[in-house]
Motif scaffolding. Sequence first.
Motif, mmCIF file in Angstrom:
data_model
loop_
_atom_site.group_PDB
_atom_site.id
_atom_site.type_symbol
_atom_site.label_atom_id
_atom_site.label_comp_id
_atom_site.label_asym_id
_atom_site.label_seq_id
_atom_site.Cartn_x
_atom_site.Cartn_y
_atom_site.Cartn_z
ATOM 1 N N THR A 50 1.157 -1.421 0.166
ATOM 2 C CA THR A 50 0.039 0.158 0.058
ATOM 3 C C THR A 50 1.127 1.271 0.175
ATOM 4 O OG1 THR A 50 -0.046 -0.497 2.412
ATOM 5 C CG2 THR A 50 -1.839 -1.410 0.967
ATOM 6 N N ALA B 103 0.851 4.475 5.484
ATOM 7 C CA ALA B 103 0.983 2.901 5.807
ATOM 8 C C ALA B 103 1.763 2.749 6.415
ATOM 9 C CB ALA B 103 1.311 2.527 3.650
ATOM 10 N N TRP C 219 -10.571 -6.160 3.556
ATOM 11 C CA TRP C 219 -10.941 -6.647 2.838
ATOM 12 C C TRP C 219 -12.094 -6.859 2.260
ATOM 13 C CZ3 TRP C 219 -6.772 -9.210 4.582
ATOM 14 C CH2 TRP C 219 -6.207 -10.218 4.744
ATOM 15 N N ARG D 151 -6.679 -0.535 6.001
ATOM 16 C CA ARG D 151 -6.059 0.097 6.908
ATOM 17 C C ARG D 151 -6.707 0.061 7.937
ATOM 18 N NH1 ARG D 151 -2.929 4.282 9.214
ATOM 19 N NH2 ARG D 151 -3.195 6.200 7.942
ATOM 20 N N VAL E 158 -1.596 -7.246 -5.347
ATOM 21 C CA VAL E 158 -2.652 -7.569 -3.955
ATOM 22 C C VAL E 158 -3.939 -8.720 -4.596
ATOM 23 C CG1 VAL E 158 -4.719 -6.450 -3.223
ATOM 24 C CG2 VAL E 158 -2.270 -4.793 -3.262
ATOM 25 N N PHE F 18 -5.588 -4.965 8.269
ATOM 26 C CA PHE F 18 -5.827 -5.004 7.374
ATOM 27 C C PHE F 18 -7.807 -5.477 7.171
ATOM 28 C CE2 PHE F 18 -1.837 -3.445 6.270
ATOM 29 C CZ PHE F 18 -1.623 -2.403 5.355
ATOM 30 N N MET G 55 -7.006 2.018 1.421
ATOM 31 C CA MET G 55 -5.647 2.655 0.845
ATOM 32 C C MET G 55 -5.621 1.839 -0.906
ATOM 33 S SD MET G 55 -4.017 3.854 3.534
ATOM 34 C CE MET G 55 -2.143 4.329 2.937
ATOM 35 N N SER G 56 -6.952 2.660 -1.634
ATOM 36 C CA SER G 56 -6.922 2.048 -2.264
ATOM 37 C C SER G 56 -6.020 1.758 -4.024
ATOM 38 C CB SER G 56 -8.107 2.959 -3.159
ATOM 39 O OG SER G 56 -9.011 2.980 -2.638
ATOM 40 N N GLN G 57 -4.833 2.657 -3.330
ATOM 41 C CA GLN G 57 -3.520 2.770 -4.532
ATOM 42 C C GLN G 57 -3.369 1.289 -4.981
ATOM 43 O OE1 GLN G 57 -3.273 3.849 -2.109
ATOM 44 N NE2 GLN G 57 -4.757 6.450 -2.808
#
Length: 375
Positions: A202, A277, A285, A353, A337, A283, A320-322
């Motif tokens: 991230t 980060a 998801w 996160r 990922v 985390f 944390m979308s990048q």
Amino acid sequence: MALSRRKTIALLGGGTIAAATAGYFSTRTPTKALAPWRLAGQYEDARMRHLSYAVLAPNPHNMQPWLVDLRREGEAMLFVDQTKLLPHTDPFNRQITVGLGCFLELLRMAAAEEGQGLRVTLFPEGFDDQALDDRPVARILWEGASTPDPLFAQVFERRSTKEPYDTSRPVAQTTLDAIVAVASTAKGTVSPEDIATLRVITDEALRVELLTPRTYKESVDVMRLGKAEINANPDGIDLGGGPMDLLADTGLLSPRTLMDPDSMAYKEGFKAVTANAMTGMGFIWQVSETNTRPDQITAGADWLRLNLACTAEGVAVQPMSQALQEYQEVATFFDEVHKLLAPEGGTVQMLGRIGYAAPVAQSPRWPIDAKVLNA
Ligand SMILES: Cc1cc2nc3c(=O)[nH]c(=O)nc-3n(C[C@H](O)[C@H](O)[C@H](O)COP(=O)(O)O)c2cc1C
């Protein structure tokens, strides 16, 4: 985003300024931009009352891309405002659609709080996988009954906490279990090895976004610098609070300085954004098997629930979308990922996160009145 008062004063050159600005610092809350948090629920019309909560939903870059048509009694048509898209970091409008899912779930909860049911038809005129368009995102009928959702109690306390988390305070497995239990698409980890891996992915993906001129500029273009700008445009990335206001008022913080890698604004901004980060203490998801527009809406509904569940547990969370974004420069992080979190296939719709942090302020919103078409 915040910059400490002490640090700002140091940047501006010392103690005399501190004395002169004591009053200034106490008057910098963008009250007008925060009004929708107080207006929620304060409308006579049931649809407006429920929608006035929905505008408090999390959404990418706080663009608030929702528009509603209320011309038919007992019904709302939800549209996307195509001027509020993020084409560089979100080329297929996937994340914008996830944000609309957050909006619809908060709307459902607000109605349910009064025992009111909603019948929602997603994309009643169909959808395009590549881009959102003029067609409605949802047709919502105020129909039937429903029961309140306990998570709704957290609506005013919910935040996306974009600050470093306390690295001396782990998140317990039981706390994580309570959070992910509220959403069927959710998974999570507090294992030290997983945390170490996801922190690095991230962090690196975020750095690529910042160092890629067009994606970084997309953020700078929607930054609101200081109280006056935030009140005038209560959306986008708000850089407010006393220190930021002072830097904006003195010209040290401006769209120009933010685009200049040699400027203090750029360097400090970069440092502040990348300080986060590596402090993730766990985390969470979400994975969807397919990646249709309705899947993205469901992911948003579940993210809203996860965000509220974190609040209920006293846990801070930041998407944390990048590494989930679909542009070439971050493709290796995307693959990494997906290999890690969706080994059997599917799309990782959200990654965030979690950890412990001091409370942060509410973020600005347009009131629902500003989002009604043909009013
Ligand atoms: C789909 C989606 C993606 C997001 N991605 C990020 C992100 O990468 N980094 C971040 O700091 N916040 C991210 N956010 C959080 C938004 O920036 C946040 O919801 C918005 O600024 C409003 O603030 P609030 O949630 O505190 O009300 C995301 C939210 C959504 C719904």
